[in-house]
Structures are given as structure tokens and as C-alpha cells.
Design a protein around this motif. Sequence first.
Motif, PDB file in Angstrom:
ATOM      1  N   LEU A 168       8.709   0.164   8.640  1.00  6.13           N
ATOM      2  CA  LEU A 168       7.535   0.537   7.848  1.00  6.13           C
ATOM      3  C   LEU A 168       7.785   0.276   6.358  1.00  6.13           C
ATOM      4  O   LEU A 168       6.917  -0.256   5.640  1.00  6.13           O
ATOM      5  CB  LEU A 168       7.246   2.024   8.084  1.00  6.13           C
ATOM      6  CG  LEU A 168       5.805   2.501   7.972  1.00  6.13           C
ATOM      7  CD1 LEU A 168       4.891   1.682   8.837  1.00  6.13           C
ATOM      8  CD2 LEU A 168       5.721   3.968   8.360  1.00  6.13           C
ATOM      9  N   THR A 169       8.977   0.583   5.900  1.00  3.34           N
ATOM     10  CA  THR A 169       9.303   0.402   4.485  1.00  3.34           C
ATOM     11  C   THR A 169       9.318  -1.073   4.104  1.00  3.34           C
ATOM     12  O   THR A 169       8.755  -1.472   3.078  1.00  3.34           O
ATOM     13  CB  THR A 169      10.675   1.027   4.198  1.00  3.34           C
ATOM     14  OG1 THR A 169      10.676   2.377   4.657  1.00  3.34           O
ATOM     15  CG2 THR A 169      10.972   1.008   2.712  1.00  3.34           C
ATOM     16  N   THR A 170       9.959  -1.879   4.934  1.00  7.16           N
ATOM     17  CA  THR A 170      10.006  -3.302   4.588  1.00  7.16           C
ATOM     18  C   THR A 170       8.606  -3.897   4.594  1.00  7.16           C
ATOM     19  O   THR A 170       8.260  -4.720   3.747  1.00  7.16           O
ATOM     20  CB  THR A 170      10.897  -4.084   5.587  1.00  7.16           C
ATOM     21  OG1 THR A 170      10.500  -3.726   6.922  1.00  7.16           O
ATOM     22  CG2 THR A 170      12.353  -3.781   5.385  1.00  7.16           C
ATOM     23  N   LYS A 171       7.805  -3.427   5.521  1.00  2.44           N
ATOM     24  CA  LYS A 171       6.446  -3.957   5.555  1.00  2.44           C
ATOM     25  C   LYS A 171       5.666  -3.517   4.308  1.00  2.44           C
ATOM     26  O   LYS A 171       4.894  -4.294   3.722  1.00  2.44           O
ATOM     27  CB  LYS A 171       5.729  -3.464   6.815  1.00  2.44           C
ATOM     28  CG  LYS A 171       4.367  -4.114   7.015  1.00  2.44           C
ATOM     29  CD  LYS A 171       3.804  -3.781   8.375  1.00  2.44           C
ATOM     30  CE  LYS A 171       2.298  -3.945   8.456  1.00  2.44           C
ATOM     31  NZ  LYS A 171       1.792  -5.178   7.908  1.00  2.44           N
ATOM     32  N   LEU A 172       5.915  -2.293   3.895  1.00  2.00           N
ATOM     33  CA  LEU A 172       5.240  -1.796   2.691  1.00  2.00           C
ATOM     34  C   LEU A 172       5.619  -2.636   1.491  1.00  2.00           C
ATOM     35  O   LEU A 172       4.762  -3.075   0.721  1.00  2.00           O
ATOM     36  CB  LEU A 172       5.633  -0.329   2.457  1.00  2.00           C
ATOM     37  CG  LEU A 172       5.110   0.283   1.161  1.00  2.00           C
ATOM     38  CD1 LEU A 172       3.638   0.609   1.299  1.00  2.00           C
ATOM     39  CD2 LEU A 172       5.888   1.518   0.776  1.00  2.00           C
ATOM     40  N   VAL A 173       6.897  -2.881   1.345  1.00  2.00           N
ATOM     41  CA  VAL A 173       7.371  -3.670   0.212  1.00  2.00           C
ATOM     42  C   VAL A 173       6.752  -5.057   0.241  1.00  2.00           C
ATOM     43  O   VAL A 173       6.270  -5.597  -0.768  1.00  2.00           O
ATOM     44  CB  VAL A 173       8.912  -3.746   0.226  1.00  2.00           C
ATOM     45  CG1 VAL A 173       9.411  -4.797  -0.738  1.00  2.00           C
ATOM     46  CG2 VAL A 173       9.509  -2.392  -0.116  1.00  2.00           C
ATOM     47  N   LYS A 174       6.736  -5.625   1.443  1.00  2.00           N
ATOM     48  CA  LYS A 174       6.192  -6.970   1.590  1.00  2.00           C
ATOM     49  C   LYS A 174       4.693  -6.999   1.255  1.00  2.00           C
ATOM     50  O   LYS A 174       4.200  -7.930   0.594  1.00  2.00           O
ATOM     51  CB  LYS A 174       6.406  -7.433   3.024  1.00  2.00           C
ATOM     52  CG  LYS A 174       6.525  -8.938   3.166  1.00  2.00           C
ATOM     53  CD  LYS A 174       6.811  -9.315   4.617  1.00  2.00           C
ATOM     54  CE  LYS A 174       5.753 -10.275   5.111  1.00  2.00           C
ATOM     55  NZ  LYS A 174       5.511 -10.138   6.555  1.00  2.00           N
ATOM     56  N   ASP A 175       4.000  -5.973   1.689  1.00  2.00           N
ATOM     57  CA  ASP A 175       2.543  -5.951   1.478  1.00  2.00           C
ATOM     58  C   ASP A 175       2.165  -5.701   0.017  1.00  2.00           C
ATOM     59  O   ASP A 175       1.215  -6.267  -0.502  1.00  2.00           O
ATOM     60  CB  ASP A 175       1.916  -4.837   2.328  1.00  2.00           C
ATOM     61  CG  ASP A 175       1.763  -5.256   3.768  1.00  2.00           C
ATOM     62  OD1 ASP A 175       2.200  -6.381   4.072  1.00  2.00           O
ATOM     63  OD2 ASP A 175       1.226  -4.467   4.572  1.00  2.00           O
ATOM     64  N   VAL A 176       2.928  -4.812  -0.583  1.00  2.00           N
ATOM     65  CA  VAL A 176       2.439  -4.241  -1.843  1.00  2.00           C
ATOM     66  C   VAL A 176       2.994  -4.946  -3.073  1.00  2.00           C
ATOM     67  O   VAL A 176       2.286  -5.156  -4.049  1.00  2.00           O
ATOM     68  CB  VAL A 176       2.786  -2.733  -1.860  1.00  2.00           C
ATOM     69  CG1 VAL A 176       2.902  -2.211  -3.265  1.00  2.00           C
ATOM     70  CG2 VAL A 176       1.752  -1.955  -1.090  1.00  2.00           C
ATOM     71  N   GLU A 177       4.226  -5.323  -3.059  1.00  2.00           N
ATOM     72  CA  GLU A 177       4.835  -5.888  -4.267  1.00  2.00           C
ATOM     73  C   GLU A 177       4.181  -7.209  -4.617  1.00  2.00           C
ATOM     74  O   GLU A 177       3.964  -8.063  -3.760  1.00  2.00           O
ATOM     75  CB  GLU A 177       6.348  -6.079  -4.074  1.00  2.00           C
ATOM     76  CG  GLU A 177       7.097  -4.778  -4.234  1.00  2.00           C
ATOM     77  CD  GLU A 177       8.606  -4.948  -4.170  1.00  2.00           C
ATOM     78  OE1 GLU A 177       9.064  -6.099  -4.033  1.00  2.00           O
ATOM     79  OE2 GLU A 177       9.312  -3.938  -4.229  1.00  2.00           O
ATOM     80  N   GLY A 178       3.865  -7.329  -5.886  1.00  2.00           N
ATOM     81  CA  GLY A 178       3.232  -8.567  -6.345  1.00  2.00           C
ATOM     82  C   GLY A 178       1.715  -8.531  -6.298  1.00  2.00           C
ATOM     83  O   GLY A 178       1.065  -9.431  -6.808  1.00  2.00           O
ATOM     84  N   THR A 179       1.171  -7.505  -5.652  1.00  2.00           N
ATOM     85  CA  THR A 179      -0.290  -7.447  -5.650  1.00  2.00           C
ATOM     86  C   THR A 179      -0.784  -6.854  -6.971  1.00  2.00           C
ATOM     87  O   THR A 179      -0.018  -6.262  -7.732  1.00  2.00           O
ATOM     88  CB  THR A 179      -0.809  -6.572  -4.499  1.00  2.00           C
ATOM     89  OG1 THR A 179      -0.316  -5.250  -4.695  1.00  2.00           O
ATOM     90  CG2 THR A 179      -0.395  -7.122  -3.164  1.00  2.00           C
ATOM     91  N   CYS A 180      -2.046  -7.023  -7.156  1.00  2.00           N
ATOM     92  CA  CYS A 180      -2.641  -6.528  -8.391  1.00  2.00           C
ATOM     93  C   CYS A 180      -3.865  -5.717  -8.046  1.00  2.00           C
ATOM     94  O   CYS A 180      -4.733  -6.172  -7.315  1.00  2.00           O
ATOM     95  CB  CYS A 180      -3.023  -7.708  -9.278  1.00  2.00           C
ATOM     96  SG  CYS A 180      -3.981  -7.225 -10.712  1.00  2.00           S
TER      97      CYS A 180
END
Lengths: 177, 476
Positions: free
Chosen positions: A26-38
Motif C-alpha cells: 500500500l505504501t509503495t503504491k501511495l508513493v508511486k501514485d502521489v509523488e510528482g502530482t500537482c
Amino acid sequence: MFFHMVLERNMQLHPRYFGPHLHEKLTTKLVKDVEGTCSGKHGFVVAVTKVESIGKGLIREGTGFVTFPVKYQCVVFRPFRGEILEAVVTLVNKMGFFAEAGPVNIFVSNHLIPDDMEFQSGDIPNYTTSDGSVKIQKDSEVRLKIIGVRVDAAEIFCIGTIKDDFLGVINDPDATA
Amino acid sequence: MTEPFNRLVKLAARAFYDDFTTKGDNQPKTGRSDNRGMAVVVLDALTRRQWVREEDLAKSLKLHTKQLRRTLRFFEEEKLVTRDHRKETAKGAKIFSAAIAAAADGQQVGKEGDEKTKIHTHSYCCLDYAQIYDVVRYRLHRMKKKLKDELDNRNTIQEYICPNCNRRYSAFDAMQLVSMEDEYFHCESCNGELVAESDKLAAEEMGDGDDNSRRRRREKLKDMLQRMEEQLKPLTLQLARVKDLPAPEFGTLQAWEASVNAAGRGGNNNGSATDASKSAQGQGYGGTPMPYIGETKVEVTIFGADVKDEGAETEAATASLKVLPPWMIKQGMNLTKEQRGELRPDAKVDGSEAYRDQSDEKKQEQKQEDVKSLEEEYLTAYYEAYARMLEASKTAQGEAEVSQQSTSSYLNGVSDTNSARQVGMKVKREDDDDGGIEWEEDVATGILNELSIVNDPNAQPDGSGDEDDDIDWEEG
């Protein structure tokens, strides 16, 4: 400007990850989804620093996906008007130049470039002072001031100026010496 | 009182509304329909009035009501003018007329005979001085800011415009506009080359926006700013002058009507006493509108108004009381007694020795012929008295000097207008007829007074002071 803040998000997880490493997944997916978004509200999410809590999952009917409400701490970056930023020039043309400060694109139009700098077209388009001591071209680093910010739902664009004291090229070897 | 503000309005009108025209730009301007300058006329007319019915204003300006209304609406939008509309019967309209009449000649229009039940909407308008002050300042501020911003391009988001389809872009769209083929921005819809839009102020010489023209534009802006500053200098000066003055406030139409009516009613009771106040507040600056100007009072008011106007013109020179020029005083001499009394009320405040002397002189001037026969006697008496005086004053010199200083300073202080005026009169006289004797006469009266009290030791220093005063005047 950077902020450290707590955000919340509903994560949907595929049933195949249900197992012993569910939280890591869940954490890795969160990082992947969220980081870099605006997001227009908070700005760019630069990094997730910690997952605070993961709520109870809810199995969705039909698909079998599970929705977890996740609270996480993260660093966000949001440019403001009047802020001084350091940026890398990405494109120079007759109308001005574009620069990037991390995820933010900044445009400096030619009337916000000091009057003693003139546009030189050619192989490497650049702005140069009459004595040639300062040159702005692609990959130059400049310090600029934000004078306008346009915030869309998923994008932030800025207008900058280098026509002020202590603004302009900062990677000049003479200046650092 | 309102003069500085009226001047401000007039200056602003000429500066900003001189070429205002109510016609749209697309209509051809023929000679007949060209009504530029009308705005200035309307504003000027309004400075001479307080609240005024628009129909009356139109009539007195010989304008069409519609035309006037259009202009006034424009001024309302510009926040120079407050307007008030109300439905009223013919009778209701009379309240306003009554107010005007009350202000104009202190009489109530009592007649309310033929009442029509027909209701018309009447519009009234009035200058809003306080707001005008703010509006003009704001306007100047914006002009200056725009030019200055443009000049050093500070914090302005560049705008781009497509010359083909007139679509406008701001610098925020730059990301989408940049093209890979060349170094210009291209229109999203027609792919035309965009032109930077801030060049509009110096559009003539804008070629392709290269650096040379950028520099030229700067110079042009600088020049424009400088010209603006010097051309609007009278306006800014007037603004500064007006800054600490209270703006004339007429209130709403109703309030104004009420107050003017009240003033008019009070005037009826007091009779002539209001004339002065009226000339001061009402017609002094032409405050009341036209139709009922009292004929009998014209002379007085014009005199007052004249003085005012003159003050306005030379107001840069002096804010204090003016010394009337000799030609004026000659006129004043011929005026009636009341007027003379009106001219010198301040001197009456403390009726001292010196003042009595002055009044004595005055009387003698008036009946000069009678006095002439006595002049010889005065002369002889004067010389005798003078001789005696010299001895006496030697003894009481120190004392006399003190009192003389005080009296002379008192005389100067009493009223610059009065003493100056009298000096002027005498000088005039000297030119006309035998001045030397005239002077002796004045001095002699002083001495005569003194002679009557010369036995009184206390009066001595006073007398010598008087004499010195006379000599003082002779020099002046």
C-alpha cells in the motif's frame, strides 16, 4: 515554498496483493501514485515522508478492490507571487526564456529581462549583455522572482522576472570566485 | 469658500473631459453633431450651482434635455455628479422652486394655486466635491502608475495579441504558444505570429519588437510621463491646495432643500441682515440657480462677488485680506454710508482714542468744504500746539515712545484693509486737490483733540502718539 503537511487519500488495492505484505504494498503504491502530482490546492507533492495511518479497508462490490483511507505526511511545493526561486533555463527564444524550478515551469518574457541584455539568435539562442560578461542560454541557472502564478487543477505555471536587484544568472564562474 | 473646489472641478474638466463626446465613435462626426467641450460647459455651469433641476440647467445652457442628461449620466458614472430622481406633481416640483427662491431672494413662494395631479419624474443633479477630489486623485494615481509600470515593466504580465484573429493571450499561456519551428509565439487558432501587446502605447514605431524599439518605447514613455507631470501640474497643485479644506457638502436633495428653505425663512424675519450672509454664502459663488435673482440687491452682491473673484485670481499671492487698489477706493468713497459702515466693522471692535480720530477724519473728509474755511485756524492752532508739545514730550519722552509704539502697532494691527484704504484715499485726494493742506488738516484734527485734553496730564502721551501716527501715515 515547501510545506510539510498531512494529506489523506483513498487507495484502491487489487485483491491480488492481499497477503502478508499488504501494508508495504500500500505504501509503495501511495508513493508511486502521489509523488510528482500537482494539486491546485496544495501544489506539487514532492515526497511522502511517512504513512500515518491506514484505515479499515472496504471491499467494493463487483470488482473485489479494497478501498483504504490512508493518512500520510508529505512535502509539498507551491510557488507564490513574490517568491525568489532558482531555476534552470530550458528554452530560450525571442519572446523570452523558459526555466524549470523542480516541477514548476516559469516563463520570463523579454520585457522582464534587463534592458542591457539582448537576444542573440544562432545555434544556441541566448540573451547576452553588451559586454558579453553575462549570458543566459539553455541550462544556465538563474535566480528569478515570481510575479504571477497560474494554478490549474493539475498544473502550476509561473511568470518570473530577472529585472531586479540580485536576480539573473547564478552559475557564472566569476561570480562564485 | 468653495472657490478652490470649483477651480479644481474646472481644471479637471479641462484636463480630462475636454474631448468627451456623447456620440459613439462609429458615428460620423459632422460639424453640427460635434459636441466636444460640452462636458466642460456643463461642469462649469454646475460649479455655479448647488442642486439644480436638470430641465432648468438645460434651459439655461440652451441644451437639449436629452443631450444634457446623457452628459450627466456620464458624469454620474465618473462619480463627479450626484443625481436624484423623484416622481413629483407640479406641486412637488414647487418645493424645489421654493428652495431656489428662498436662496435667491429670501422670499417664500407661497402660492400653491393650480395643482395638477399629473406626476412627472424630475431629475436633479449636484456636484459631489468630496468625491470629485478623490476621483481626480485616483485618476492621476492610476495614470502615473500605468506609465511607471510600463516604464520599468514592473510586475506586468505581458500580453500577446494575434494580429490576424485578435485573439489575446497572456504570458501564462506561453507554454502552449511556443512553437518548435521558430522563436516566436504562435496563435493556437490561426497559427499567426503573436505580437507583444504592451507596445500599444507606442504602437506607431513598433516593428517586430526588437531591442532597439524597446529602448525607443522606454524613451517615449519617459517623455510621456514627464509631459503628463508638467501638464497636470496646475491640477496637482490645486489638489494640494484643496487637501486640507473641508469639501463643500450639500447633502442629499431633500436635506439641501430643507436647509435652504430654513435659511430663506430666517432671512425673511431678519430682513436686510441676511443680505450680507446671502452674498457670502449664496450668490457669492453664484450658488443659487437662476430664475429668481432679486434685482434690488444686485449692487451689493456684485460688490461682494467682485472682491471674491479678485481674491480667487490673485489667490496664489495672498490668502489674507486684500488691500484694495486706489481706484477701487475711489469708487468705495462714492458709495453709501451703510456700505462704508459695512467696510469697517472690525475697527469698531474696540472704540479707542485712535478710532475716534479716524472717524473724525472721516467726517471731515465728507464735509470737506466746510472744513476748508477752518483750515487756517487749524494751522495756527497746530503750530502752537506743536511747539507746546515738543516741550511736553521732551519731559515725557520715554513714556511717549512706548505708547507711540503700541498705538502705531495697534493701528497697523487693527485692520490692514482699513488703514491702507484710508491712506489710499488720502493719496488720491492729494492728487485731486491741494493735498498738503489736507494733510495739515488731518494732523490738525489730531492736535485739536489733543488740545481739548491737553490740560489733562494723563492724556499727553496719548496725544503725542496720535501725532506720530499721523506722521506715519503721511509717509505711507
